[in-house]
Scaffold this motif. Structure first.
Motif, PDB file in Angstrom:
ATOM      1  N   THR A 238       0.791  -1.276  -0.028  1.00 59.21           N
ATOM      2  CA  THR A 238       0.009   0.043  -0.114  1.00 59.21           C
ATOM      3  C   THR A 238       1.037   1.236   0.088  1.00 59.21           C
ATOM      4  N   SER A 239       0.316   2.382  -0.441  1.00 64.33           N
ATOM      5  CA  SER A 239       1.120   3.774  -0.793  1.00 64.33           C
ATOM      6  C   SER A 239       1.391   4.091   0.499  1.00 64.33           C
ATOM      7  N   GLY A 240       0.517   3.917   1.479  1.00 61.71           N
ATOM      8  CA  GLY A 240       0.659   4.316   3.070  1.00 61.71           C
ATOM      9  C   GLY A 240       0.526   5.833   3.163  1.00 61.71           C
ATOM     10  N   THR A 241      -0.584   6.313   3.246  1.00 66.08           N
ATOM     11  CA  THR A 241      -0.800   7.677   3.493  1.00 66.08           C
ATOM     12  C   THR A 241      -0.455   8.031   4.855  1.00 66.08           C
ATOM     13  N   THR A 242      -0.519   7.019   5.806  1.00 71.78           N
ATOM     14  CA  THR A 242      -0.134   7.055   7.121  1.00 71.78           C
ATOM     15  C   THR A 242       0.566   5.593   7.332  1.00 71.78           C
ATOM     16  N   GLY A 243       1.189   5.696   8.596  1.00 76.93           N
ATOM     17  CA  GLY A 243       1.909   4.445   9.271  1.00 76.93           C
ATOM     18  C   GLY A 243       2.598   3.583   8.189  1.00 76.93           C
ATOM     19  N   GLN A 244       2.947   2.326   8.773  1.00 78.31           N
ATOM     20  CA  GLN A 244       3.792   1.276   8.071  1.00 78.31           C
ATOM     21  C   GLN A 244       3.350   0.833   6.728  1.00 78.31           C
TER      22      GLN A 244
ATOM     23  N   GLU B  98      -3.281  29.043   4.716  1.00 78.70           N
ATOM     24  CA  GLU B  98      -1.711  29.082   4.538  1.00 78.70           C
ATOM     25  C   GLU B  98      -1.555  28.892   3.033  1.00 78.70           C
ATOM     26  N   PHE B  99      -0.679  29.650   2.671  1.00 77.93           N
ATOM     27  CA  PHE B  99      -0.352  29.537   1.143  1.00 77.93           C
ATOM     28  C   PHE B  99       1.141  28.623   0.827  1.00 77.93           C
ATOM     29  N   ARG B 100       1.129  27.824   0.270  1.00 79.87           N
ATOM     30  CA  ARG B 100       2.394  26.928  -0.081  1.00 79.87           C
ATOM     31  C   ARG B 100       2.848  26.975  -1.443  1.00 79.87           C
ATOM     32  N   ALA B 101       3.929  26.542  -1.494  1.00 76.55           N
ATOM     33  CA  ALA B 101       4.409  26.436  -2.980  1.00 76.55           C
ATOM     34  C   ALA B 101       4.099  24.946  -3.574  1.00 76.55           C
ATOM     35  N   THR B 102       4.226  24.032  -2.785  1.00 74.83           N
ATOM     36  CA  THR B 102       3.874  22.579  -3.030  1.00 74.83           C
ATOM     37  C   THR B 102       3.192  22.088  -1.819  1.00 74.83           C
ATOM     38  N   LEU B 103       2.405  20.712  -2.014  1.00 72.72           N
ATOM     39  CA  LEU B 103       1.734  19.960  -1.150  1.00 72.72           C
ATOM     40  C   LEU B 103       2.385  18.688  -0.911  1.00 72.72           C
ATOM     41  N   PRO B 104       2.468  17.900   0.307  1.00 61.74           N
ATOM     42  CA  PRO B 104       3.239  16.413   0.000  1.00 61.74           C
ATOM     43  C   PRO B 104       2.338  15.714  -0.231  1.00 61.74           C
ATOM     44  N   ARG B 105       2.941  14.816  -1.284  1.00 58.53           N
ATOM     45  CA  ARG B 105       2.046  14.117  -1.771  1.00 58.53           C
ATOM     46  C   ARG B 105       2.969  12.708  -1.781  1.00 58.53           C
ATOM     47  N   THR B 106       2.008  11.412  -1.903  1.00 55.22           N
ATOM     48  CA  THR B 106       2.640  10.062  -2.122  1.00 55.22           C
ATOM     49  C   THR B 106       3.208  10.033  -3.553  1.00 55.22           C
ATOM     50  N   GLU B 107       3.927   8.840  -3.674  1.00 51.86           N
ATOM     51  CA  GLU B 107       4.327   8.631  -5.321  1.00 51.86           C
ATOM     52  C   GLU B 107       3.312   8.238  -6.233  1.00 51.86           C
ATOM     53  N   THR B 108       2.104   8.069  -5.706  1.00 47.11           N
ATOM     54  CA  THR B 108       0.903   7.586  -6.455  1.00 47.11           C
ATOM     55  C   THR B 108      -0.096   8.931  -6.457  1.00 47.11           C
TER      56      THR B 108
ATOM     57  N   LYS C   4      -1.337  10.696  -4.063  1.00 53.15           N
ATOM     58  CA  LYS C   4      -2.236  11.305  -2.754  1.00 53.15           C
ATOM     59  C   LYS C   4      -1.752  12.392  -1.803  1.00 53.15           C
ATOM     60  N   LEU C   5      -2.570  13.133  -1.378  1.00 50.74           N
ATOM     61  CA  LEU C   5      -2.298  14.015  -0.496  1.00 50.74           C
ATOM     62  C   LEU C   5      -1.605  13.432   0.861  1.00 50.74           C
ATOM     63  N   GLN C   6      -0.809  13.846   1.301  1.00 52.20           N
ATOM     64  CA  GLN C   6      -0.473  13.292   2.780  1.00 52.20           C
ATOM     65  C   GLN C   6      -1.081  14.380   3.937  1.00 52.20           C
ATOM     66  N   ARG C   7      -2.235  14.302   4.098  1.00 49.98           N
ATOM     67  CA  ARG C   7      -2.725  15.044   5.096  1.00 49.98           C
ATOM     68  C   ARG C   7      -2.077  15.142   6.435  1.00 49.98           C
ATOM     69  N   PHE C   8      -1.708  13.693   6.620  1.00 50.52           N
ATOM     70  CA  PHE C   8      -1.169  13.709   7.880  1.00 50.52           C
ATOM     71  C   PHE C   8       0.248  14.573   8.250  1.00 50.52           C
ATOM     72  N   ARG C   9       0.787  14.490   7.086  1.00 47.70           N
ATOM     73  CA  ARG C   9       2.201  15.443   7.130  1.00 47.70           C
ATOM     74  C   ARG C   9       2.051  16.931   7.621  1.00 47.70           C
ATOM     75  N   LEU C  10       0.723  17.388   6.813  1.00 45.88           N
ATOM     76  CA  LEU C  10       0.462  18.778   7.177  1.00 45.88           C
ATOM     77  C   LEU C  10      -0.054  18.838   8.802  1.00 45.88           C
ATOM     78  N   ARG C  11      -0.809  17.907   9.189  1.00 42.79           N
ATOM     79  CA  ARG C  11      -1.288  17.682  10.391  1.00 42.79           C
ATOM     80  C   ARG C  11      -0.185  17.919  11.263  1.00 42.79           C
ATOM     81  N   ASP C  12       1.065  17.163  11.197  1.00 40.96           N
ATOM     82  CA  ASP C  12       2.057  16.976  11.877  1.00 40.96           C
ATOM     83  C   ASP C  12       2.959  18.509  12.199  1.00 40.96           C
ATOM     84  N   THR C  13       2.788  19.246  11.022  1.00 39.08           N
ATOM     85  CA  THR C  13       3.511  20.542  11.124  1.00 39.08           C
ATOM     86  C   THR C  13       2.563  21.637  11.496  1.00 39.08           C
ATOM     87  N   ALA C  14       1.360  21.222  11.454  1.00 39.01           N
ATOM     88  CA  ALA C  14       0.399  22.426  11.859  1.00 39.01           C
ATOM     89  C   ALA C  14       0.463  22.781  13.268  1.00 39.01           C
TER      90      ALA C  14
END
Ligand code: 3UK
Length: 505
Positions: A173-179, A483-493, A495-505
């Protein structure tokens, strides 16, 4: 009906059959400087199957890691593994040594076929994981490279007599969260997905030319760019670097008729369509993430083509809820694909009525078999696969995506689905991409926060975007922070990695 005998090898059905039927001269796969007919792909994969067995010592049931960008050579390796009765362990090209090491350990990988251009990280992973005994490099000029070895082998091979429920593929699995989790798929699963979604929702034929961006290591790409075209005798163009501009140029160059890619890629391509001749294009498929209505509209405006949306999952191998271009409904994913059943359950596992938001549950010919993972019992309950998505069924029986269950925002007592707010923002001309998450808030529990990537030439006006959302959907859902950003974190597939934004927010 999906009846398979006790013996089945997916390569026989998808590849050898065409040669047997006298259609070996049909074009099959092209890219990376080669252009192979069905007979040529068969010969290549037969030679590689001999190398696997006679030179590398692979026996049926061994797990063989595959690593490479999308190329015909990678496709030949995939079929060689299947023909040899071994198990293909597909890996994303961008994985580094640490992640490859986890895959090798978890899937007990003993051999690997690796694109010479990506050899470094795999070599590093092997040092830590001696269970991986043999690596052979393809697209290599070396004397012990796969091409040199294959050239010494015969072009004929008798496929190993696998059972229909022998494992053929381990997909992670591409893993938007976890292992990352490994999922096992049998030979019959590989063929089942070719008989469910494609004939009902895609309706392609032997004259079609498939193209797209998802890696063959992602089951969306494996199905869309290899298994589905081959199941109807069509051909596919495999691109090593399928960025939006390159994908458009390749579609024009190869007169592609069927395109598979993610919603963000359609959104990025739409404004560039006028620079290319896409007159050959007939069908466009979107999956991997929810398709916002604004993206559907942009693509239709640019090309005249109604996107075919479908939700699939690595656990279920491919798409299980979708529609045809004639039955598309903006904002809805569609209905269960023939062969699959789906319903919406509450937290206690009871079915919900139309309009109520709950857990999507799916049952069909394919389903989740995790490789030694305790999460198996979370994903499969009472025979139903729980995908982790919140959905509702509308009055027309269409399944309407809300959010990943983990991504639902609860703010001031309201349940707010981030993707609905994203869809509203995406209908504003200044917004190129966006992601909406809940951030902790003393007063409201969670606060709706948006991260926005602006379109070129647009200024970031927080108030204007907030007013736009309030005017588009229920006002209480508007993002209180932007918040304005130049790019958003995505998986290679894609998908948005919302958990990464939550971690930094
Ligand atoms: C999400 C969607 C809304 C959803 C996949 C087509 O994406 C695929 O597999 P993954 O294992 O992720 C599965 C999860 O992705 N999703 C996928 N498609 C949609 N959400 N609308 C969609 N159309 O959360 C799902 O549970 O990476 C997609 C074919 C094969 C696949 N493996």
């Amino acid at each position: 009906e999906l009846q398979f005998g006790p013996k089945l090898n997916a390569a026989t059905e998808l590849l050898d059959r065409w040669v047997q039927d006298g259609q070996g001269d049909r074009p099959c796969v092209q890219g990376a400087g080669v252009r192979w007919t069905y007979a040529e792909l068969q010969a290549e994969s037969n030679r590689i199957a001999h190398v696997l067995i006679e030179e590398l010592g692979v026996v049926p049931g061994n797990r063989v890691l595959l690593r490479g960008a999308n190329t015909p050579q990678l496709a030949a390796c995939w079929f060689a593994v299947i023909k040899a009765g071994a198990i293909a362990v597909a890996t994303m090209p961008l994985l580094r040594a640490v992640e490859l090491g986890k895959v090798i350990a978890k899937a007990e990988v003993t051999h690997a076929l690796c694109d010479a251009a990506l050899a470094g990280e795999l070599a590093a992973a092997q040092l830590q994981n001696p269970v991986l005994r043999g690596i052979c490099h393809f697209r290599s000029a070396a004397p012990d490279g796969l091409e040199a070895r294959a050239a010494r082998q015969p072009a004929w091979f008798t496929n190993v007599d696998t059972a229909s429920d022998d494992c053929a593929l381990i997909a992670f699995t591409s893993g938007t969260t976890g292992q990352p989790k490994g999922t096992m798929h049998f030979h019959r699963d590989i063929l089942a997905i070719c008989r469910c979604w494609p004939p009902h929702c895609l309706r392609a034929d032997a004259s079609d030319v498939f193209i797209g961006s998802p890696p063959l290591a992602f089951t969306f790409g494996l199905g869309g760019l290899l298994l589905f075209p081959m199941s109807v005798g069509a051909s596919a163009v495999l691109l090593e670097k399928p960025a939006p501009d390159a994908l458009l140029a390749a579609m024009a160059e190869h007169r592609a008729t069927v395109c598979f890619t993610a919603p963000t890629s359609y959104r990025a391509m739409a404004p560039l369509v006028g620079q290319h001749d896409l007159s050959s294009l007939r069908k466009c498929v979107s999956a991997g993430e929810a398709l916002p209505a604004a993206t559907r509209a942009l693509w239709k405006q640019a090309t005249g083509i109604e996107l075919i949306d479908g939700i699939g999952a690595t656990e279920l191998l491919h798409i299980f809820i979708s529609h045809t271009e004639d039955t598309a409904k903006p904002g809805a994913t569609g209905r269960p694909v023939p062969g699959y059943q789906a319903c919406i359950l509450d937290d206690g596992g009871q079915p919900l009525r139309a309009g109520q938001v709950g857990h999507l549950a799916v049952k069909g010919p394919t389903g989740c078999r995790y490789l030694a993972d305790e999460r198996q019992h979370q994903y499969v309950q009472n025979g139903w696969n729980l995908t982790g998505d919140s959905y509702l069924i509308d009055d027309d029986g269409y399944f309407v995506y809300q959010a990943r269950t983990d991504d639902m925002i609860i703010s001031g007592g309201y349940n707010i689905a981030g993707p609905e707010v994203e869809a509203a923002l995406l209908s504003h001309p200044a917004v190129a991409e966006c992601a909406v998450i809940g951030v902790p808030d003393e007063e409201r529990g969670q606060l709706v926060k948006a991260f926005v990537v602006l379109r070129e030439g647009h200024a970031g006006d927080v108030r204007a975007l907030q007013e736009h959302v309030k005017a588009t959907i229920a006002p209480y859902k508007y993002p209180r922070a932007i918040e304005f950003r130049a790019t958003l974190p995505r998986t290679e597939t894609g998908k948005l990695q919302r958990f990464r934004l939550r971690d930094t927010a």
